[in-house]
Design an enzyme around this catalytic site. Sequence first.
Site, PDB file in Angstrom:
ATOM      1  N   HIS A 170      -3.739 -12.476  -6.960  1.00 43.11           N
ATOM      2  CA  HIS A 170      -4.473 -12.725  -5.714  1.00 43.11           C
ATOM      3  C   HIS A 170      -5.940 -12.464  -6.017  1.00 43.11           C
ATOM      4  O   HIS A 170      -6.280 -11.514  -6.746  1.00 43.11           O
ATOM      5  CB  HIS A 170      -4.003 -11.796  -4.601  1.00 43.11           C
ATOM      6  CG  HIS A 170      -4.966 -11.733  -3.446  1.00 43.11           C
ATOM      7  ND1 HIS A 170      -5.155 -12.793  -2.584  1.00 43.11           N
ATOM      8  CD2 HIS A 170      -5.827 -10.752  -3.038  1.00 43.11           C
ATOM      9  CE1 HIS A 170      -6.067 -12.463  -1.688  1.00 43.11           C
ATOM     10  NE2 HIS A 170      -6.490 -11.240  -1.941  1.00 43.11           N
ATOM     11  N   CYS A 196      -4.815 -18.592  -2.112  1.00 41.32           N
ATOM     12  CA  CYS A 196      -6.029 -17.776  -2.162  1.00 41.32           C
ATOM     13  C   CYS A 196      -6.878 -18.092  -3.388  1.00 41.32           C
ATOM     14  O   CYS A 196      -8.114 -18.062  -3.328  1.00 41.32           O
ATOM     15  CB  CYS A 196      -5.658 -16.292  -2.151  1.00 41.32           C
ATOM     16  SG  CYS A 196      -4.522 -15.812  -3.489  1.00 41.32           S
TER      17      CYS A 196
END
Length: 450
Positions: A39, A109
Site C-alpha cells: 500500500h 492505491c
Amino acid sequence: RSFTSMGFKVQVYIYDLSQGMGRTLGPALIGKPIEGIWHTGIVVYGREYYFGSAGIESCPPAGTLLGNPLDVKDLGETEIPPEVFNDYLKTQSQSRFKGEKYNLFKHNCNNFSHETAQFLTGQGIPQHILDLPNEFLSTPMGQMIAPMIEQMTPSGQNIPFTMGDAVERLGVPEVSSTYEEVVNNHANGHSSTVSSNVKVFPVKSPILLNNPLNIEGMMKKVEELNNEQDEQNRLDENELKLFAGVAKGIVRLSEENFAVVEKGLRWKEENRFPALDLLRHKCLHLGDTESQVVDKIVQYLVENLSTGETNAQLSTAALTNLVAKHGHSKLTKVDEVMERASTLLPSSHKKLEYHLTSLVHNLSIPHGEGGSNLEIHVMLVSTILTSLHSSVQQAESHERLLICLGNALHGGREEVVGLASLMEANNFLQKVEGKVDAGMLSEVKSMLSN
C-alpha cells in the site's frame, strides 16, 4: 518546513499490508516469495494522500493505523502550488479516482500514488509495486482465487482501518502553516526543519474516524445477532428496516427512531458493536439532532468505554467524531470520559490507543469558545501527565499527546502553564524527543519555559 526554496518535497510512503508474511505466502500464491503486499501514499504539503474505497483520502504523514511506513522514497520536489494540487484532487475524486471505481487488482492505491507522483514530479513510484497485481493474476492460483477475493471485498475496502479525510465527501483539507504543513517524517529518521517564523500551534485540524459503514455486512450481522436477543430487545421486521435506514442516512435519527438503535445498545455486551459502529458514523452527521438524543448517545458511549476493548474502540471513535464535528458543547461528560478513558491504556490493541489519543487531540482543539476552554485544558494536561504519557506505545500517539499539550499551553494561561510545570511536563518532553517532530517539540518547550 516541508518545502525548500526550490519547491515542495514529494515522497512516497510504502507499507507492507502482509507485515512480512508475503515471504511465507508467496510460494503458495505465485511460486516465489513476495517482498510485500504493498500500500502506498503520496506525502506532500505536510499531508499523506492515498486512494481506497472511500475515494481519495488524506491524513497527517504516517497517520493511519498502518503506523509507520516500511520504506520512504524521495521523489524529488514539485513547484506546483498547493491550490493547483487541490484542484487536481477535486477533479480526480469525482472522476478517475472516485471511490466506487476502486478495484483491488486493476485500479488501487498504488495506481493513484503513481499518477499523482507523475503529476507532481514527472516520475512515478517503483515499478515492482505496480507489477505485483499482474504478477499474481498471471499465475494459475491467482486466476482461481482472484474472483473470490474481489467478491469478499465488494466495496473495495482495501484498508478499512485508515480512516483519513475523504476528499470525495469532505473536500480537500486546507494546507496551512500548522502541524499538517510542518511535520516531516519524524518517525523514519528524516530530519525535520521548521522555519523559525512558522508557528505550529494552535493546531486546529481535527482527526475524523470516518471510514464508511459496510451497511450490507452490518445488517447481515445485526439480523444474525438479533435472533439471540430476548424478546424485549429483539428488533421486529420494521425496526430492522429502520435500523438500516438510519445507517444509510435516509431515515432521520429522531428520538423515536433512536429508540430502535437503543435496543441494539442494550444487547449483550459482546453483541453491541454494530450499534456502536453506527453511532461512530452518525456522530459525524448529528446536525440538528434533538439535544435529548445527543445526550443519550453520549451516555451510551461513555457507558461502553467499560464494556470490553471492541466496544471501547468504537465508543472512543464515536466520541472523537462528535468532538471533531460539534466541539465540546455536545460532550457534556468530558471529565467522566477522560477518567474512564485513562484506565483503558496500556492496551495491545493499536486501534484503541489510536482512537483514544485522537479524542484527546480533538478535545484540545479551539472551537471558538475563548476562555471557556480553560477547564478542559487543565483536565487534559493533568490526564496526559499523570497517566496517558506512560501508557501509550506508538510514535503517533506521543505526537498527538504533544499536540494536546501544546494547544493547552498556547493560550498562555498561568493556571495551565503552572500545572504543566508542577507535574514535570519536561520529563514527558524528554521522553518523546526523537519520536516527534523536532520543531513542534521546540515550540512546546518554549511555551513551557515562558
